[in-house]
Design a protein around this motif. Structure first.
Motif, short mmCIF file in Angstrom:
data_model
loop_
_atom_site.label_atom_id
_atom_site.label_comp_id
_atom_site.label_asym_id
_atom_site.label_seq_id
_atom_site.Cartn_x
_atom_site.Cartn_y
_atom_site.Cartn_z
N ASP A 277 0.81 -1.04 -0.29
CA ASP A 277 0.30 0.22 -0.01
C ASP A 277 0.90 1.19 -0.34
OD1 ASP A 277 -2.29 -1.64 0.29
OD2 ASP A 277 -2.38 -0.98 2.53
N PHE B 229 2.46 1.90 -3.80
CA PHE B 229 1.37 2.27 -4.44
C PHE B 229 1.14 3.67 -3.98
CE2 PHE B 229 1.07 -2.31 -5.36
CZ PHE B 229 1.17 -1.85 -6.85
N GLU B 230 0.59 4.35 -2.38
CA GLU B 230 0.40 5.19 -1.94
C GLU B 230 1.41 6.03 -3.07
OE1 GLU B 230 0.90 7.73 1.32
OE2 GLU B 230 -0.42 5.78 1.67
N ASP B 231 2.31 6.44 -3.78
CA ASP B 231 3.65 7.61 -3.77
C ASP B 231 3.69 7.13 -5.92
OD1 ASP B 231 4.17 7.90 -1.37
OD2 ASP B 231 6.30 6.75 -1.34
N ALA B 232 3.02 6.09 -6.00
CA ALA B 232 2.51 6.10 -7.44
C ALA B 232 1.19 6.69 -8.33
CB ALA B 232 3.01 4.69 -7.47
N ASN B 233 0.31 7.35 -7.39
CA ASN B 233 -0.87 7.13 -7.72
C ASN B 233 -1.60 6.40 -8.27
OD1 ASN B 233 -0.47 9.86 -6.29
ND2 ASN B 233 0.25 11.10 -7.88
N ILE B 234 -1.82 5.45 -8.18
CA ILE B 234 -2.48 4.13 -8.54
C ILE B 234 -3.63 3.57 -7.70
CG2 ILE B 234 -2.17 1.68 -10.06
CD1 ILE B 234 0.98 2.48 -10.03
N THR B 235 -4.73 3.29 -8.43
CA THR B 235 -5.61 3.03 -7.08
C THR B 235 -5.49 1.65 -8.43
OG1 THR B 235 -7.54 4.01 -8.66
CG2 THR B 235 -6.27 4.82 -6.88
N ILE B 236 -6.25 0.49 -7.16
CA ILE B 236 -6.35 -1.24 -7.88
C ILE B 236 -7.67 -1.07 -6.47
CG2 ILE B 236 -5.18 -3.23 -7.59
CD1 ILE B 236 -2.61 -2.42 -7.17
N LYS B 237 -8.08 -1.60 -8.28
CA LYS B 237 -9.74 -2.38 -7.94
C LYS B 237 -9.82 -3.86 -8.35
CE LYS B 237 -11.85 2.14 -8.97
NZ LYS B 237 -12.65 3.07 -9.72
#
Length: 53
Positions: free
Chosen positions: A34, A37-45
């Motif tokens: 988490d 991916f927080e720094d990469a501005n990616i949201t995983i659904k």
């Protein structure tokens, strides 16, 4: 009887330690992912498949 209780008691202690270690490592890996991916501005659904019974 007491000998069996000691043996199963030790097995239960080792089993609970293994379970706690697995839960702890799972939570640490999830928090690490988490943070990554927080720094990469990616949201995983998660996308699951609907199973028709």
């Amino acid at each position: 009887m007491l000998n069996n209780l000691k043996r199963y008691g030790m097995a239960f202690v080792f089993l609970s330690l293994v379970i706690l270690l697995m839960l702890g490592s799972t939570l640490l890996v999830k928090s690490f992912g988490d943070d990554l991916f927080e720094d990469a501005n990616i949201t995983i659904k998660p996308q699951g498949e609907r199973i028709v019974l």
